[in-house]
Design a protein around this motif. Sequence first.
Motif, mmCIF file in Angstrom:
data_model
loop_
_atom_site.group_PDB
_atom_site.id
_atom_site.type_symbol
_atom_site.label_atom_id
_atom_site.label_comp_id
_atom_site.label_asym_id
_atom_site.label_seq_id
_atom_site.Cartn_x
_atom_site.Cartn_y
_atom_site.Cartn_z
ATOM 1 N N PRO A 1 32.085 29.619 -6.275
ATOM 2 C CA PRO A 1 30.893 30.048 -6.981
ATOM 3 C C PRO A 1 31.438 31.467 -7.884
ATOM 4 O O PRO A 1 30.781 31.558 -8.864
ATOM 5 N N TRP B 1 27.316 24.643 -1.736
ATOM 6 C CA TRP B 1 27.865 23.042 -1.600
ATOM 7 C C TRP B 1 27.044 22.227 -0.495
ATOM 8 O O TRP B 1 26.525 21.280 -0.964
ATOM 9 N N THR C 1 27.269 18.249 -9.866
ATOM 10 C CA THR C 1 26.251 18.127 -10.634
ATOM 11 C C THR C 1 25.370 16.841 -10.222
ATOM 12 O O THR C 1 26.003 15.921 -10.105
ATOM 13 N N LEU D 1 31.789 30.703 -11.690
ATOM 14 C CA LEU D 1 30.589 30.048 -12.514
ATOM 15 C C LEU D 1 30.596 29.948 -13.883
ATOM 16 O O LEU D 1 30.443 28.901 -14.668
ATOM 17 N N GLN E 1 32.838 21.531 -10.229
ATOM 18 C CA GLN E 1 31.544 21.715 -9.785
ATOM 19 C C GLN E 1 30.944 20.247 -9.562
ATOM 20 O O GLN E 1 31.352 19.301 -10.058
ATOM 21 N N VAL F 1 21.818 26.546 -9.014
ATOM 22 C CA VAL F 1 22.994 26.571 -8.581
ATOM 23 C C VAL F 1 22.894 26.775 -7.032
ATOM 24 O O VAL F 1 22.429 27.747 -6.666
ATOM 25 N N LYS G 1 23.490 22.306 -9.564
ATOM 26 C CA LYS G 1 24.924 22.316 -9.636
ATOM 27 C C LYS G 1 25.118 23.222 -8.307
ATOM 28 O O LYS G 1 24.632 23.623 -7.596
ATOM 29 N N THR G 2 26.698 23.085 -7.983
ATOM 30 C CA THR G 2 27.157 23.668 -7.024
ATOM 31 C C THR G 2 28.684 23.874 -7.477
ATOM 32 O O THR G 2 29.186 23.095 -8.174
ATOM 33 N N PHE G 3 29.397 24.781 -6.959
ATOM 34 C CA PHE G 3 30.627 25.228 -7.306
ATOM 35 C C PHE G 3 31.641 25.199 -5.929
ATOM 36 O O PHE G 3 31.067 25.922 -5.120
ATOM 37 N N THR G 4 32.874 24.719 -6.166
ATOM 38 C CA THR G 4 33.876 24.880 -5.368
ATOM 39 C C THR G 4 34.280 26.443 -5.121
ATOM 40 O O THR G 4 34.256 26.841 -3.885
#
Length: 136
Positions: A130, A77, A111, A133, A109, A74, A125-128
């Motif tokens: 985090p 962004w 991916t 998660l 996310q 992870v 992956k990345t999350f707007t």
Amino acid sequence: MIPFHLAFPVTDLEQTRRFYVDLLGCKLGRESERWLDFDFFGHQITAHLVNELEADPTNDVDGCAVPARHFGAVLEWTQWETLAGTLRTAGVVFIIGPTIRFKNRPGEQGTFFVRDPSGNALEFKTFTKPAKLFEK
């Protein structure tokens, strides 16, 4: 954060070294004639040399055939976008290209999936947000 350790099979150590060090930016750790350790985004992964890999089953996730056996990281962004661009420029074929999942919902996310030179599937992956998660 306490790092995890993952060992995985590869069929060519030199190709593996180039992929993980030159493309993904991992640092090389200890090594022998049959294995390589990498600093994989703060975690320890070990590539073990084998003669051949077993079949790679998939699982249907949002209409995509996701490799059931995969690992990854992870990322922040911008780091995720940069890595996707680096891999694209290097001609790496995406199993599943950069995609946004759960748009405007908890767990939104980015991916993408790629394979290393031995065929191991990796997901990045990345999350707007985090902190969300694990939010449902």
